[in-house]
Design an enzyme around this catalytic site. Structure first.
Site, PDB file in Angstrom:
ATOM      1  N   LYS A 115      -2.067   2.028  10.507  1.00 39.66           N
ATOM      2  CA  LYS A 115      -1.029   2.124   9.471  1.00 39.66           C
ATOM      3  C   LYS A 115       0.315   2.175  10.172  1.00 39.66           C
ATOM      4  O   LYS A 115       0.399   2.586  11.325  1.00 39.66           O
ATOM      5  CB  LYS A 115      -1.235   3.402   8.650  1.00 39.66           C
ATOM      6  CG  LYS A 115      -0.525   3.413   7.325  1.00 39.66           C
ATOM      7  CD  LYS A 115      -1.292   2.687   6.237  1.00 39.66           C
ATOM      8  CE  LYS A 115      -0.487   2.570   4.967  1.00 39.66           C
ATOM      9  NZ  LYS A 115      -1.254   1.980   3.876  1.00 39.66           N
TER      10      LYS A 115
ATOM     11  N   ASP B  88       2.681  -1.927   1.752  1.00 38.53           N
ATOM     12  CA  ASP B  88       2.364  -0.615   1.163  1.00 38.53           C
ATOM     13  C   ASP B  88       3.615  -0.251   0.370  1.00 38.53           C
ATOM     14  O   ASP B  88       4.412  -1.140   0.009  1.00 38.53           O
ATOM     15  CB  ASP B  88       2.031   0.417   2.263  1.00 38.53           C
ATOM     16  CG  ASP B  88       1.459   1.725   1.695  1.00 38.53           C
ATOM     17  OD1 ASP B  88       0.286   1.742   1.310  1.00 38.53           O
ATOM     18  OD2 ASP B  88       2.184   2.739   1.612  1.00 38.53           O
TER      19      ASP B  88
HETATM   20  P1  NDP Z   1       5.090   0.306  -4.511  1.00 38.74           P
HETATM   21  O1  NDP Z   1       6.228   0.558  -3.605  1.00 38.74           O
HETATM   22  O2  NDP Z   1       4.893  -1.045  -5.068  1.00 38.74           O
HETATM   23  O3  NDP Z   1       5.129   1.330  -5.740  1.00 38.74           O
HETATM   24  C1  NDP Z   1       5.119   2.710  -5.547  1.00 38.74           C
HETATM   25  C2  NDP Z   1       5.317   3.371  -6.895  1.00 38.74           C
HETATM   26  O4  NDP Z   1       5.155   4.777  -6.730  1.00 38.74           O
HETATM   27  C3  NDP Z   1       6.704   3.169  -7.454  1.00 38.74           C
HETATM   28  O5  NDP Z   1       6.646   3.198  -8.848  1.00 38.74           O
HETATM   29  C4  NDP Z   1       7.453   4.376  -6.907  1.00 38.74           C
HETATM   30  O6  NDP Z   1       8.606   4.748  -7.661  1.00 38.74           O
HETATM   31  C5  NDP Z   1       6.398   5.447  -6.991  1.00 38.74           C
HETATM   32  N1  NDP Z   1       6.625   6.467  -5.954  1.00 38.74           N
HETATM   33  C6  NDP Z   1       6.667   6.276  -4.604  1.00 38.74           C
HETATM   34  N2  NDP Z   1       6.942   7.412  -3.967  1.00 38.74           N
HETATM   35  C7  NDP Z   1       7.092   8.335  -4.932  1.00 38.74           C
HETATM   36  C8  NDP Z   1       7.376   9.716  -4.919  1.00 38.74           C
HETATM   37  N3  NDP Z   1       7.579  10.373  -3.768  1.00 38.74           N
HETATM   38  N4  NDP Z   1       7.438  10.359  -6.120  1.00 38.74           N
HETATM   39  C9  NDP Z   1       7.208   9.693  -7.273  1.00 38.74           C
HETATM   40  N5  NDP Z   1       6.954   8.392  -7.351  1.00 38.74           N
HETATM   41  C10 NDP Z   1       6.889   7.725  -6.204  1.00 38.74           C
HETATM   42  O7  NDP Z   1       3.779   0.788  -3.694  1.00 38.74           O
HETATM   43  P2  NDP Z   1       2.251   0.443  -3.971  1.00 38.74           P
HETATM   44  O8  NDP Z   1       2.014   0.291  -5.416  1.00 38.74           O
HETATM   45  O9  NDP Z   1       1.859  -0.637  -3.050  1.00 38.74           O
HETATM   46  O10 NDP Z   1       1.524   1.772  -3.425  1.00 38.74           O
HETATM   47  C11 NDP Z   1       1.264   2.901  -4.262  1.00 38.74           C
HETATM   48  C12 NDP Z   1       0.183   3.756  -3.610  1.00 38.74           C
HETATM   49  O11 NDP Z   1      -1.019   2.975  -3.434  1.00 38.74           O
HETATM   50  C13 NDP Z   1       0.509   4.305  -2.220  1.00 38.74           C
HETATM   51  O12 NDP Z   1      -0.117   5.557  -2.047  1.00 38.74           O
HETATM   52  C14 NDP Z   1      -0.158   3.302  -1.293  1.00 38.74           C
HETATM   53  O13 NDP Z   1      -0.441   3.843  -0.021  1.00 38.74           O
HETATM   54  C15 NDP Z   1      -1.431   3.026  -2.072  1.00 38.74           C
HETATM   55  N6  NDP Z   1      -2.121   1.774  -1.749  1.00 38.74           N
HETATM   56  C16 NDP Z   1      -1.478   0.575  -1.838  1.00 38.74           C
HETATM   57  C17 NDP Z   1      -2.161  -0.576  -1.554  1.00 38.74           C
HETATM   58  C18 NDP Z   1      -1.561  -1.928  -1.773  1.00 38.74           C
HETATM   59  O14 NDP Z   1      -2.292  -2.911  -1.656  1.00 38.74           O
HETATM   60  N7  NDP Z   1      -0.295  -2.048  -2.084  1.00 38.74           N
HETATM   61  C19 NDP Z   1      -3.564  -0.555  -1.056  1.00 38.74           C
HETATM   62  C20 NDP Z   1      -4.150   0.765  -1.084  1.00 38.74           C
HETATM   63  C21 NDP Z   1      -3.433   1.875  -1.383  1.00 38.74           C
HETATM   64  P3  NDP Z   1      10.077   4.372  -7.107  1.00 38.74           P
HETATM   65  O15 NDP Z   1      10.175   2.895  -7.245  1.00 38.74           O
HETATM   66  O16 NDP Z   1      11.002   5.140  -7.961  1.00 38.74           O
HETATM   67  O17 NDP Z   1      10.093   4.830  -5.662  1.00 38.74           O
END
Ligand code: NDP
Length: 453
Positions: free
Chosen positions: A129, A169
């Site tokens: 990662k 991510d």
């Molecule tokens: P994105 O950046 O596309 O979206 C993240 C979302 O979560 C946004 O809506 C963001 O809001 C919100 N968010 C992030 N940090 C915080 C926080 N501290 N408090 C509240 N809301 C928060 O990321 P992904 O959708 O790709 O990833 C989301 C999760 O899924 C993560 O844990 C990631 O590790 C996991 N994941 C992702 C994969 C992938 O293929 N993308 C694969 C496996 C796991 P805002 O825009 O306001 O920051």
């Protein structure tokens, strides 16, 4: 609280001592060690040659300076990370996260989880990662590009399609992967498509990769529901986040007949009791890169549509039968879990990595709620990344249907393997134990075969 077996407790103490100030990493290791007591009771040979100690120590950790120039001509400095945790199953594989909260402990927890997740997919990928404390919010395209170029200028020497293959991510989507790939290509003078996944469709990306994590969690959760003789059809669902994982979870849940009534971003959550209008969420998040509160302004407040600011309530106060936390780590606390249980939740599928605190997981399990841990439930993203690598290696391009059908099969296999492993080790229905043990055994065997390295 589940305990770590006496034989494994010294390993945990050493991890805490050696990685001081990294609570998320301790949390991730603790959860796995709590499960492995059952394994070493049956197979004490896994205690030999410090196999479990070795799995808890990254093979390599890289920390580097990322200097870049903002639009005002000022030089900015960020910190870059890549933790190459385990290459027992294949090249290191795992995403890059750009978020101001990123530090080495967060990257290590994510890299550690990734080892077991990747092993569960049954595909030949190791665990890693990376990321940076860079905050992409409010940055122009030019600033994002210059940051990505500077980041890759150091990272490229540690990557390769047989060495280490990053993906996206939080904060890293198709735009960032494009800039990173462009700089890698320029620095190495090689069109090495398999060095990054999550690429655009017009230069080696795979159909269905964008959708894969959200769709995958929905397939996994559907399989959990089916063990209780039910499915998504007609169920009320809450999905936190509104990024890549959340959007495609909502899409698949709606296709399966579920009604998603709430989603969020870091500024708060929206509720639409009639069911979230996903086209509107996509317009706000994927096109305008805006805030989720715009949903209420664009749709009109009232008639069951409203916004709750962050700090003034929790998305988990919204009643639902299925909860799919898809934003970030430790976003769903013990208190949230109690509220969800009181409101009748029957299944939880983790789309994000470690979004539920240990207390929340305990609350769900004690209440008989089916709980799918992220390392199993969200493995669809990395699994489809591995399918992207297969297509790149064979210079082939699969249809959306073929890729999604492979994804669906992989998710059902992961579900079944967690389910049967939990049963075999005396914890029927406990997907946490099933995922940890099934993933561990797959990694431990090649590690042993390679000798002490
Ligand atoms: P994105 O950046 O596309 O979206 C993240 C979302 O979560 C946004 O809506 C963001 O809001 C919100 N968010 C992030 N940090 C915080 C926080 N501290 N408090 C509240 N809301 C928060 O990321 P992904 O959708 O790709 O990833 C989301 C999760 O899924 C993560 O844990 C990631 O590790 C996991 N994941 C992702 C994969 C992938 O293929 N993308 C694969 C496996 C796991 P805002 O825009 O306001 O920051």
């Amino acid at each position: 609280m589940p305990q770590i077996d006496d034989k494994l407790a010294p390993i945990y103490e050493e991890v805490v001592r050696r990685n001081a100030g990294e609570p998320e990493f301790h949390q991730a290791v603790r959860e796995v060690l709590e499960s492995l007591g059952r394994v070493v009771a049956k197979r004490p040979d896994y205690l030999e040659d410090a196999l479990i100690e070795r799995i808890c120590e990254p093979e390599r950790q890289i920390i580097f300076r990322v200097p870049w120039t903002d639009d005002k001509g000022r030089v900015q400095i960020n910190r870059g990370f890549r933790v190459q945790f385990s290459s027992a199953m294949g090249p290191y594989k795992g995403g890059l996260r750009f978020h101001p909260s990123v530090n080495v402990g967060i990257i290590k927890f994510l890299g550690f989880e990734q080892i077991f997740k990747n092993a569960l997919t049954g595909l030949p990928i190791g665990g890693g990662k990376g990321g940076s404390d860079f905050d992409p919010k409010g940055r122009s395209d030019g600033e994002i590009m210059r940051f990505c170029q500077s980041f890759m200028t150091e990272l490229y020497r540690h990557l390769g399609e047989y060495t280490d293959v990053p993906a996206g991510d939080i904060g890293v989507g198709a735009r960032e992967i494009g800039y990173l790939f462009g700089q890698y290509k320029r620095l190495t003078n090689r069109y090495e498509a398999g060095v990054l996944t999550g690429k655009g469709l017009f230069y080696g990306g795979s159909l269905a990769r964008k959708e894969a994590t959200g769709y995958g969690n929905t397939y996994f959760t559907q399989a959990m529901l089916k063990t209780g003789g039910t499915d998504f059809d007609g169920k009320t669902v809450v999905v936190s986040g509104s990024g890549n994982v959340a959007i495609y979870t909502i899409e698949k849940v709606q296709e399966f007949g579920g009604r998603v009534v709430a989603c969020s971003d870091s500024s708060g959550y929206i509720v639409d009791e009639a069911g979230i209008d996903l086209d509107l969420v996509k317009e706000i998040k994927e096109v305008r890169r805006g805030r989720i509160s715009q949903y209420v302004r664009m749709k009109g407040e009232g008639n069951g549509v409203y916004f709750v600011k962050s700090g003034e309530g929790s998305i988990w106060d919204v009643a639902c039968e299925v909860a799919m936390p898809s934003a970030t780590q430790n976003e769903l606390t013990g208190k949230d879990a109690k509220k969800l249980v009181a409101n009748g939740v029957t299944a939880v599928g983790e789309g994000a990595n470690m979004p539920c605190t240990p207390e929340a997981i305990r609350t769900f399990q004690q209440a008989g709620v089916k709980f799918g841990p992220g390392k199993a439930a969200n493995a669809g993203g990395v699994a489809t990344s591995a399918l992207e690598m297969q297509q790149n290696a064979s210079r082939d391009r699969w249809s959306f249907e073929k890729t999604e059908s492979r994804l669906a099969t992989i998710m059902r296999d992961i579900h079944d393997s967690c389910y049967s492993t939990a049963e075999e080790f005396g914890a029927p229905g406990d997907y946490v134990i099933g995922a940890n043990i099934a993933g561990f055994i797959r990694v431990a065997e090649p590690m042993r075969a390679f000798g002490v390295i």
